[in-house]
Design a protein around this motif. Sequence first.
Motif, PDB file in Angstrom:
ATOM      1  N   ILE A  90       0.844  -1.200   0.000  1.00 54.87           N
ATOM      2  CA  ILE A  90       0.000   0.000   0.000  1.00 54.87           C
ATOM      3  C   ILE A  90       0.879   1.250   0.000  1.00 54.87           C
ATOM      4  O   ILE A  90       0.616   2.221  -0.725  1.00 54.87           O
ATOM      5  CB  ILE A  90      -0.958  -0.027   1.200  1.00 54.87           C
ATOM      6  CG1 ILE A  90      -1.981  -1.156   1.032  1.00 54.87           C
ATOM      7  CG2 ILE A  90      -1.658   1.314   1.377  1.00 54.87           C
ATOM      8  CD1 ILE A  90      -2.799  -1.446   2.277  1.00 54.87           C
ATOM      9  N   SER A  91       1.934   1.244   0.818  1.00 58.56           N
ATOM     10  CA  SER A  91       2.869   2.369   0.833  1.00 58.56           C
ATOM     11  C   SER A  91       3.433   2.642  -0.559  1.00 58.56           C
ATOM     12  O   SER A  91       3.438   3.784  -1.029  1.00 58.56           O
ATOM     13  CB  SER A  91       4.040   2.079   1.776  1.00 58.56           C
ATOM     14  OG  SER A  91       3.694   2.276   3.102  1.00 58.56           O
ATOM     15  N   GLY A 102       3.246   5.948  -3.314  1.00 61.12           N
ATOM     16  CA  GLY A 102       4.466   6.720  -3.525  1.00 61.12           C
ATOM     17  C   GLY A 102       5.263   6.969  -2.257  1.00 61.12           C
ATOM     18  O   GLY A 102       6.082   7.892  -2.204  1.00 61.12           O
ATOM     19  N   LEU A 103       5.043   6.117  -1.235  1.00 62.68           N
ATOM     20  CA  LEU A 103       5.679   6.316   0.059  1.00 62.68           C
ATOM     21  C   LEU A 103       6.593   5.140   0.397  1.00 62.68           C
ATOM     22  O   LEU A 103       6.464   4.052  -0.175  1.00 62.68           O
ATOM     23  CB  LEU A 103       4.608   6.484   1.141  1.00 62.68           C
ATOM     24  CG  LEU A 103       3.670   7.689   0.931  1.00 62.68           C
ATOM     25  CD1 LEU A 103       2.477   7.616   1.866  1.00 62.68           C
ATOM     26  CD2 LEU A 103       4.436   8.996   1.112  1.00 62.68           C
ATOM     27  N   THR A 104       7.509   5.360   1.332  1.00 64.77           N
ATOM     28  CA  THR A 104       8.485   4.343   1.716  1.00 64.77           C
ATOM     29  C   THR A 104       8.185   3.716   3.061  1.00 64.77           C
ATOM     30  O   THR A 104       8.329   2.497   3.229  1.00 64.77           O
ATOM     31  CB  THR A 104       9.896   4.972   1.758  1.00 64.77           C
ATOM     32  OG1 THR A 104      10.229   5.483   0.460  1.00 64.77           O
ATOM     33  CG2 THR A 104      10.945   3.943   2.169  1.00 64.77           C
ATOM     34  N   LEU A 105       7.748   4.508   4.029  1.00 64.81           N
ATOM     35  CA  LEU A 105       7.548   4.039   5.403  1.00 64.81           C
ATOM     36  C   LEU A 105       6.126   4.244   5.912  1.00 64.81           C
ATOM     37  O   LEU A 105       5.702   3.562   6.846  1.00 64.81           O
ATOM     38  CB  LEU A 105       8.515   4.769   6.349  1.00 64.81           C
ATOM     39  CG  LEU A 105      10.002   4.567   6.059  1.00 64.81           C
ATOM     40  CD1 LEU A 105      10.831   5.545   6.883  1.00 64.81           C
ATOM     41  CD2 LEU A 105      10.411   3.131   6.362  1.00 64.81           C
ATOM     42  N   LEU A 106       5.416   5.182   5.329  1.00 65.06           N
ATOM     43  CA  LEU A 106       4.058   5.507   5.756  1.00 65.06           C
ATOM     44  C   LEU A 106       3.066   5.000   4.721  1.00 65.06           C
ATOM     45  O   LEU A 106       3.369   4.938   3.531  1.00 65.06           O
ATOM     46  CB  LEU A 106       3.902   7.016   5.939  1.00 65.06           C
ATOM     47  CG  LEU A 106       4.943   7.691   6.843  1.00 65.06           C
ATOM     48  CD1 LEU A 106       4.722   9.199   6.877  1.00 65.06           C
ATOM     49  CD2 LEU A 106       4.893   7.113   8.256  1.00 65.06           C
ATOM     50  N   THR A 107       1.876   4.646   5.177  1.00 71.74           N
ATOM     51  CA  THR A 107       0.868   4.128   4.251  1.00 71.74           C
ATOM     52  C   THR A 107      -0.015   5.230   3.695  1.00 71.74           C
ATOM     53  O   THR A 107      -0.386   5.218   2.531  1.00 71.74           O
ATOM     54  CB  THR A 107      -0.018   3.092   4.956  1.00 71.74           C
ATOM     55  OG1 THR A 107      -0.664   3.709   6.082  1.00 71.74           O
ATOM     56  CG2 THR A 107       0.813   1.913   5.442  1.00 71.74           C
ATOM     57  N   ASP A 108      -0.370   6.190   4.561  1.00 72.90           N
ATOM     58  CA  ASP A 108      -1.330   7.238   4.213  1.00 72.90           C
ATOM     59  C   ASP A 108      -0.832   8.609   4.682  1.00 72.90           C
ATOM     60  O   ASP A 108      -1.626   9.497   4.930  1.00 72.90           O
ATOM     61  CB  ASP A 108      -2.688   6.934   4.841  1.00 72.90           C
ATOM     62  CG  ASP A 108      -2.588   6.684   6.345  1.00 72.90           C
ATOM     63  OD1 ASP A 108      -1.512   6.940   6.918  1.00 72.90           O
ATOM     64  OD2 ASP A 108      -3.570   6.221   6.954  1.00 72.90           O
ATOM     65  N   HIS A 109       0.478   8.714   4.877  1.00 75.05           N
ATOM     66  CA  HIS A 109       1.164   9.893   5.410  1.00 75.05           C
ATOM     67  C   HIS A 109       1.099   9.978   6.933  1.00 75.05           C
ATOM     68  O   HIS A 109       1.801  10.792   7.537  1.00 75.05           O
ATOM     69  CB  HIS A 109       0.615  11.203   4.817  1.00 75.05           C
ATOM     70  CG  HIS A 109       0.738  11.297   3.339  1.00 75.05           C
ATOM     71  ND1 HIS A 109       1.894  11.691   2.704  1.00 75.05           N
ATOM     72  CD2 HIS A 109      -0.165  11.034   2.358  1.00 75.05           C
ATOM     73  CE1 HIS A 109       1.711  11.690   1.392  1.00 75.05           C
ATOM     74  NE2 HIS A 109       0.477  11.282   1.157  1.00 75.05           N
TER      75      HIS A 109
END
Length: 261
Positions: A222-223, A227-234
């Motif tokens: 999902i991350s 477009g994220l590396t460590l967070l799923t939804d910011h």
Amino acid sequence: MKRRATPVAPNGAPFVHRPAGAPMEVVCAGDSITRGLASGDYVSLLHDRLGPAGYRFVNAGVDGNLAWNVRRRLDEVIACRPDAVTLLVGTNDVNATYDARWARHYRRQQRLPRTPDLQWYRENVDAILDRLQNGTSARLAVLDLPPLGEDLASTMNQRIREYNAVLREVAEGRGVPCLPLYERLTALLPPGHRPPPYEGRLGLAIRTTFQHLVLRRSWNDISAANGLTLLTDHIHLNDTAAAVIADLIGEWLQTSPPRRR
């Protein structure tokens, strides 16, 4: 609160009368990042890693909680007669400052008596640590806050750093170690990382939770899709980031293990 073996009563009653030689009781207090339903579940990782070594973990995470909410439910934590307590709370305190809409959301959902700000966070964290130090014989540790969005130059991450500075100051004043979660996580962001901006959209958190719980997609997948590396939804953490929390708490417990009571 929840535990991975036996269900926990709301007042922690199953833990009040502990036999000699009982496992080390570790309460992890916090918000949805600790609860692990809408976020990678670090408490389960701790249970899997350290349960065989004689530790038992109580999950005292509640979705949406601010420091004020955790302060109000400390009776449950104290009733567990913990050997150790970890505290990870403040992401919602910071997020409540995003705009007036978020502030209204938290005031209504969490029944807050006032609009959250940095000074109120300081007062509540200090009150939490004071109550735990005077109401238990547990060793305490706090974790500083993870990023809010992965753009470290953003206004919200500047605010995270301000709240972390206050958190560390309060913890140091009470002789409580502050485990460096923000530093560990930001070190894992790739060079030249250009994440999408955090825009304060509640709907994204709802969609990612649906994707994980219903569509059975992993938090890491999902991350990546967002477009994220460590967070799923910011806001919430994927499994890689949850493992960092488990590492930090595990290192703290094993470096200076709590004494059995």
